[in-house]
Design an enzyme around this catalytic site. Structure first.
Site, mmCIF file in Angstrom:
data_model
loop_
_atom_site.group_PDB
_atom_site.id
_atom_site.type_symbol
_atom_site.label_atom_id
_atom_site.label_comp_id
_atom_site.label_asym_id
_atom_site.label_seq_id
_atom_site.Cartn_x
_atom_site.Cartn_y
_atom_site.Cartn_z
ATOM 1 N N HIS A 271 35.019 44.108 39.319
ATOM 2 C CA HIS A 271 33.669 44.342 38.791
ATOM 3 C C HIS A 271 33.718 44.448 37.261
ATOM 4 O O HIS A 271 32.953 43.780 36.552
ATOM 5 C CB HIS A 271 33.104 45.624 39.393
ATOM 6 N N GLU A 272 34.620 45.276 36.755
ATOM 7 C CA GLU A 272 34.711 45.451 35.307
ATOM 8 C C GLU A 272 35.201 44.174 34.628
ATOM 9 O O GLU A 272 34.809 43.875 33.492
ATOM 10 C CB GLU A 272 35.630 46.628 34.974
ATOM 11 N N HIS A 275 32.229 42.148 33.642
ATOM 12 C CA HIS A 275 31.639 42.590 32.380
ATOM 13 C C HIS A 275 32.443 42.072 31.191
ATOM 14 O O HIS A 275 31.891 41.536 30.225
ATOM 15 C CB HIS A 275 31.606 44.119 32.330
ATOM 16 N N GLU A 301 25.145 43.010 34.457
ATOM 17 C CA GLU A 301 25.481 43.375 35.831
ATOM 18 C C GLU A 301 25.565 42.160 36.736
ATOM 19 O O GLU A 301 26.318 42.153 37.715
ATOM 20 C CB GLU A 301 24.469 44.386 36.376
#
EC number: 3.4.17.19
Length: 510
Positions: A271-272, A275, A301
């Site tokens: 997930h990170e 980003h 997001e």
């Protein structure tokens, strides 16, 4: 480009260049604050908070004063009078928006919010570790009050929560956001109920046991390398709450490890990565200008949720990555790719933690936070009542009740930063991710096949070309339209989860 004179005699193109140069200084002060904030959450000694709060407060005041300057207003007026191309007009639009919000907020309030947030971060970390909401309560109460003041200064006639929401998503209305959240609830709530009543529940124990944190970190690094993280411009560290910080030259990710749940750290790391990958994909030459900055949090997001869910939770990913897992953890040698896939997508009946939630119930976690912080900002909920209200809503929406505040209202870092209005962007991003991924697949063909082969280059390139390269050139809806050819809609997301979880759980509604 034609040269036009402004009212004070400054030539408009010259004014544009001077405006951009001023903005670069402003942006670099903000980026320096970001590094100090990263350090506070990752490496700073525990006793450093008093000095760090002053440092961040001072930088926030400098940032505010550089933007809240009458000369910036004059330069904006002069630049707007020129014949600007599309990119230049977008730069002026974005600086104008920031300027008009900034000039309405007193410097003293900006400093106080920054200092209070810095102190609140340490208080939150201690309160969470001690399961002591009362220790955090006065900081949260003060931040709620300060943010109400902030919203009042910006627009005294508007819903204060909407004003705060616009800090994170300025180009999607709160009304449209609520419509999307309602649409998600309408699809997800009955789907979750049907899953819980399903005759083919997923009860895999593929990753039960104890998984060493250091070994998990090595696995996380392997995953980051696999999906294409640029280690020359990034790093991986641990923090109490996973986050990403940085620019196109330095985008750092953090995660955390639970020795009883290796999937949580793996999915949060991917997930990170999403980003960081967005930050690293922004154009180098536009650094410290709006064209070199991410298009707000819904789009941000969308990148993290795309990599976490559409790639990292796919069956194809587990067919690719499982051999790496078993090499790192020999105890997982008997696990099949199907079992790993099911484990990564199991819809839990008892998960209290948002960042560890499954892909469906995740959005009910967001709805709960959205409703609570709206009530806090409107004054309909007292800070002292947050724990009970939180627990009641978890029981109502998810059928579970936290035993501790550490697993309840203290689990998220966002309120310690004063980030009210942030949470809805998580669900907006998930919806956007599905729409972007669908469009990428329509153009590139079967992305699962590429994932099985460990080939992420074409997906990277598609995201660079259709999202990253534009920075803030387009408003949110326009960027989605540019990338997909369609208006922003939840249809791709609801189709995606209906098909995926219908197959996993053999649902009648699929």
């Amino acid at each position: 480009m034609a040269t036009e004179a402004s009212t004070d005699g400054t030539e408009a193109p010259d004014a544009y260049e001077e405006l951009v140069e001023r903005y670069r200084r402003i942006a670099n002060v903000g980026n320096a604050s970001g590094i100090l904030s990263w350090d506070q959450q990752v490496m700073m000694p525990e006793g450093g908070t008093p000095a760090r709060s002053q440092q961040l407060s001072a930088l926030s005041a400098v940032h505010h004063d550089l933007l809240d300057d009458v000369e910036v207003g004059d330069l904006l007026d002069a630049a707007e009078s020129a014949e600007l191309d599309e990119e230049q007009a977008a730069v002026v639009r974005e600086i104008r928006r920031s300027y008009e919000r900034e000039v309405r907020v007193p410097t003293e309030l900006v400093e106080e919010i920054s200092a209070t947030s810095s102190e609140a971060l340490s208080a939150w970390e201690e309160a969470r570790a001690a399961d002591d909401f009362e220790a955090f309560e006065p900081y949260l109460e003060k931040l709620v009050d300060l943010k109400r003041q902030y919203a009042e200064h910006i627009d005294p006639d508007a819903d204060p929560y909407e004003v705060l929401f616009q800090d994170y998503e300025p180009y999607l209305s709160l009304e449209r956001t609520e419509e999307i959240l309602d649409e998600l609830k309408g699809v997800l709530v009955p789907m979750i109920e049907e899953i819980r009543e399903s005759e083919t529940p997923i009860t895999t124990t593929a990753f039960e046991g104890t998984w060493d944190a250091e070994e998990q970190e090595e696995l996380a690094r392997e995953a980051l390398t696999l999906v294409g993280y640029d280690w020359d411009r990034g790093r991986l560290d641990t923090s109490s709450h996973p986050f990403t910080s940085g620019t196109q030259f330095d985008a750092r990710v953090t995660t955390r490890f639970d020795e009883s749940d290796p999937l949580a750290s793996l999915t949060s790391t991917i997930h990170e990565f999403g980003h960081a990958n967005y930050q690293l994909g922004l154009p180098d030459e536009a650094y410290a200008t709006p064209l070199g900055e991410a298009r707000d949090l819904s789009v941000h997001e969308s990148q993290s949720r795309l990599w976490e869910n559409h790639v990292g939770r796919s069956k194809a990913f587990w067919e690719l990555f499982l051999p790496t897992v078993t090499e790192q953890f020999p105890d997982a040698e008997g696990v099949t790719a199907e079992e790993a896939y099911e484990s990564a997508n199991q819809v839990y009946e008892d998960n209290l933690i948002r960042v560890e939630a499954d892909e469906l119930t995740y959005h009910l976690h967001i709805v709960i936070r959205f409703e609570i912080e709206r009530a806090l900002i409107s004054g309909d909920l007292d800070v002292s009542d947050v724990p009970e209200t939180w627990n009641d809503k978890y029981e109502e929406y998810l059928g579970i009740r936290p035993d501790t505040d550490a697993d309840g209202c203290l689990q998220d870092i966002h309120w310690s930063h004063g980030n009210f209005g942030y949470f809805p962007t998580y669900s907006l991003g998930s919806v956007m991710a599905a729409q972007l991924y669908e469009s990428a697949e329509e153009e590139l063909g079967d992305l699962d096949e590429r994932t099985r082969d460990g080939d992420f280059a074409e997906l990277h390139e598609w995201l660079r070309e259709n999202v990253h390269q534009y920075g803030k050139r387009y408003e949110t809806g326009d960027l989605v339209r540019e990338a997909t050819g369609e208006e922003f809609t939840a249809e791709a997301f609801t189709d995606y989860v209906t098909e995926k979880y219908g197959d996993l759980y053999d649902l009648d509604s699929a």
